[in-house]
Design a protein around this motif. Structure first.
Motif, short mmCIF file in Angstrom:
data_model
loop_
_atom_site.label_atom_id
_atom_site.label_comp_id
_atom_site.label_asym_id
_atom_site.label_seq_id
_atom_site.Cartn_x
_atom_site.Cartn_y
_atom_site.Cartn_z
N ALA A 92 33.56 -22.79 6.69
CA ALA A 92 34.18 -23.23 7.95
C ALA A 92 33.27 -22.91 9.13
O ALA A 92 33.09 -23.75 10.03
CB ALA A 92 35.54 -22.57 8.12
N GLU A 93 32.67 -21.73 9.13
CA GLU A 93 31.77 -21.35 10.22
C GLU A 93 30.56 -22.27 10.28
O GLU A 93 30.14 -22.69 11.36
CB GLU A 93 31.34 -19.89 10.06
CG GLU A 93 32.45 -18.89 10.30
CD GLU A 93 32.09 -17.48 9.89
OE1 GLU A 93 30.92 -17.23 9.51
OE2 GLU A 93 32.98 -16.61 9.93
N TYR A 108 39.19 -24.04 6.40
CA TYR A 108 40.17 -23.04 6.83
C TYR A 108 41.53 -23.26 6.16
O TYR A 108 42.21 -22.31 5.80
CB TYR A 108 40.34 -23.05 8.35
CG TYR A 108 39.29 -22.26 9.10
CD1 TYR A 108 38.90 -20.98 8.70
CD2 TYR A 108 38.70 -22.78 10.25
CE1 TYR A 108 37.96 -20.27 9.40
CE2 TYR A 108 37.75 -22.06 10.96
CZ TYR A 108 37.38 -20.81 10.53
OH TYR A 108 36.44 -20.08 11.23
N GLU A 109 41.92 -24.53 6.00
CA GLU A 109 43.20 -24.81 5.34
C GLU A 109 43.16 -24.37 3.87
O GLU A 109 44.16 -23.85 3.36
CB GLU A 109 43.55 -26.29 5.47
CG GLU A 109 44.00 -26.65 6.87
CD GLU A 109 44.24 -28.15 7.07
OE1 GLU A 109 44.18 -28.92 6.09
OE2 GLU A 109 44.48 -28.54 8.22
N SER A 110 42.03 -24.55 3.22
CA SER A 110 41.89 -24.07 1.84
C SER A 110 41.96 -22.55 1.80
O SER A 110 42.57 -21.97 0.89
CB SER A 110 40.56 -24.54 1.25
OG SER A 110 40.53 -25.94 1.15
N LYS A 120 46.18 -15.12 11.32
CA LYS A 120 44.93 -15.31 12.06
C LYS A 120 44.21 -16.59 11.60
O LYS A 120 43.58 -17.27 12.40
CB LYS A 120 44.03 -14.09 11.88
CG LYS A 120 44.57 -12.87 12.58
CD LYS A 120 43.67 -11.68 12.41
CE LYS A 120 44.27 -10.52 13.18
NZ LYS A 120 44.35 -9.31 12.43
N ILE A 121 44.34 -16.91 10.32
CA ILE A 121 43.73 -18.14 9.83
C ILE A 121 44.42 -19.35 10.45
O ILE A 121 43.76 -20.32 10.84
CB ILE A 121 43.79 -18.21 8.29
CG1 ILE A 121 42.98 -17.07 7.67
CG2 ILE A 121 43.28 -19.55 7.78
CD1 ILE A 121 43.18 -16.90 6.18
N SER A 122 45.74 -19.30 10.58
CA SER A 122 46.44 -20.43 11.19
C SER A 122 46.02 -20.61 12.65
O SER A 122 45.95 -21.74 13.14
CB SER A 122 47.95 -20.28 11.05
OG SER A 122 48.40 -19.09 11.62
#
Length: 173
Positions: A92-93, A108-110, A120-122
């Protein structure tokens, strides 16, 4: 360090899968000011099943602004270990660094599917959708953050950020 590099290369000519010698060679390269990327690449290519070597190599590629190659290595790591949180985070980065917002959101969704309790991911997913000007999805992920992060208000802060950015975007267009 040059002598150490020469000796370690000779060792690797005899035993090219010697993990200790490869690691020491990378350290010697770094300490001498040389770019150890080729050492990290060889170490990973010689042992594609070693997730740690792949993550090290992808990090070095990112640091060398070879982001597409880094993304490719990370995708290979994910194929071998679909539960690697660190690989998804780094992917993702890397996607964000090349402004590939759609794939950053997917990564990020994975990651969120692996750890669905991490609010924090959401918030990170919501931020990516804000950057992509998909405010509906950004708002849904901010709401998910509110339901997951109950003790610090960051979910509500994210929701406010979505509304602010959406309104600002509306005013400018």
């Amino acid at each position: 360090y040059d002598d150490q590099i020469i000796v370690l290369r000779k060792i690797l000519k005899v035993d090219d899968t010697n993990d200790v010698a490869q690691s020491e060679l990378a350290v010697a390269f770094e300490n001498s000011g040389k770019n150890p990327l080729e050492v990290y690449e060889k170490r990973y290519m010689d042992n594609l099943d070693n997730i740690s070597y792949g993550l090290d190599y992808s990090e070095r590629l990112m640091n060398s602004d070879r982001l597409e190659e880094s993304k490719s290595v990370l995708r290979n790591i994910i194929l071998k270990n679909p539960n690697s949180k660190l690989a998804y985070r780094k992917l993702a980065e890397a996607c964000l660094l090349v402004d590939d917002l759609e794939n950053a959101a997917k990564a990020y969704e994975s990651l969120f599917k692996i750890d669905p309790r991490d609010g924090k991911i959401s918030i990170l997913i919501s931020d990516v959708y804000i950057d992509n000007q998909d405010f509906g999805k950004a708002l849904r992920w901010a709401d998910k953050a509110i339901s997951l992060v109950k003790n610090d208000g960051s979910g509500y802060g994210q929701k406010g950020k979505v509304y602010y950015k959406a309104w600002d975007n509306f005013r400018q267009n």
